[in-house]
Design an enzyme around this catalytic site. Structure first.
Site, PDB file in Angstrom:
ATOM      1  N   SER A  78      -5.394  -1.051  -5.310  1.00  0.00           N
ATOM      2  CA  SER A  78      -5.023   1.023  -5.031  1.00  0.00           C
ATOM      3  C   SER A  78      -3.764   0.884  -5.643  1.00  0.00           C
ATOM      4  CB  SER A  78      -4.623   0.652  -3.132  1.00  0.00           C
ATOM      5  OG  SER A  78      -5.121   0.617  -2.681  1.00  0.00           O
ATOM      6  N   ARG A 112       4.940   3.748  -4.451  1.00  0.00           N
ATOM      7  CA  ARG A 112       5.123   3.223  -2.804  1.00  0.00           C
ATOM      8  C   ARG A 112       4.915   3.835  -1.658  1.00  0.00           C
ATOM      9  NH1 ARG A 112       4.052  -2.195   0.674  1.00  0.00           N
ATOM     10  NH2 ARG A 112       4.161  -0.719   2.084  1.00  0.00           N
ATOM     11  N   HIS A 124       1.032   5.286  -2.761  1.00  0.00           N
ATOM     12  CA  HIS A 124      -0.185   4.608  -1.840  1.00  0.00           C
ATOM     13  C   HIS A 124       0.226   5.219  -0.111  1.00  0.00           C
ATOM     14  CE1 HIS A 124      -0.989   0.638   0.079  1.00  0.00           C
ATOM     15  NE2 HIS A 124      -1.759   1.257  -0.351  1.00  0.00           N
TER      16      HIS A 124
END
Length: 239
Positions: free
Chosen positions: A39, A62, A65
């Site tokens: 990822s 983050r 994601h």
């Protein structure tokens, strides 16, 4: 399997055998660490992160994601190193103030460095009445209840533009200053405007935000989680 009908005549209903417990129906990655590795590698390849460094870069990763959209990198705005400011605040025991229960629930409590208190006042006694008195939303009225906790706090707004507007009004009136504002309200009415107001009126308070209509509780929670550890040290995902 036999079934007796109303006429008393038995009929046989075919049954479908259950697959073996170990049967593989789909080919997908199962290892949590490998899911994270791939990822973050995909994010690094797809997103332009050149203007972010260190903890800010980890925060940007983050956030991408959390929503699966590499293109938001261009719309992220960070000022005065919000990632480091937030990390320091949490390490010092600062509370986390959220505008919505969804934000609070998305924060991984076991990763908070000092067991930091997560506070959402939206459903506190008197908030609904206070909102009616002010002629505003519950989300905005709930921000008034943050006053005892606001100084040095980590603020994470992921739902209501009115909450972010109200926070900025209180700060302009001299309310205690939080350590960092993570401003990610979402929607078509007021969201873009509230985040632009944060950019224009943060008055030196470190902040991170996403311009435009995009945002949401998942992003606000992800921003807080990013302050707890680097992405590669994160908890394994559920999916």
């Amino acid at each position: 399997m036999d079934m007796i009908t109303a006429t008393g005549i038995p009929i046989r209903i075919p049954t479908t055998p259950k697959p073996d417990a170990g049967a593989v129906m789909f080919d997908y990655v199962r290892d949590p660490a490998e899911i994270y590795r791939r990822s973050f590698a995909a994010i690094e390849a797809a997103a332009d992160l050149t203007r972010f460094q260190g903890a800010e870069r980890a925060l940007a990763v983050r956030l991408i994601h959390a929503c699966g959209m590499a293109e938001i990198a261009g719309d992220l705005v960070m000022s005065n190193d919000p990632a480091q400011a937030g990390k320091a605040a949490l390490a010092a025991g600062a509370p986390i103030l959220t505008d919505a229960e969804m934000v609070a629930r998305g924060i991984i409590a076991q990763r908070l460095p000092t067991g930091n208190r997560i506070i959402c006042t939206l459903n506190d006694d008197g908030v609904r009445e206070h909102a009616a008195d002010l002629g505003t939303t519950r989300s905005a009225a709930a921000v008034d209840a943050w006053a005892p906790h606001l100084g040095g706090a980590v603020v994470a707004i992921g739902n209501a533009p009115t909450a972010l507007f109200r926070l900025l009004e209180l700060l302009a009136e001299g309310a205690p200053r939080p350590a960092v504002i993570l401003g990610f309200p979402v929607g078509f009415i007021g969201a873009a405007e509230s985040k632009q107001a944060l950019i224009d009126h943060a008055d030196g308070i470190p902040f991170a935000t996403l311009t435009g209509q995009k945002g949401g509780s998942a992003l606000a929670a992800a921003a807080v989680n990013a302050l707890c550890s680097a992405p590669e040290q994160a908890e394994a995902p559920n999916g």
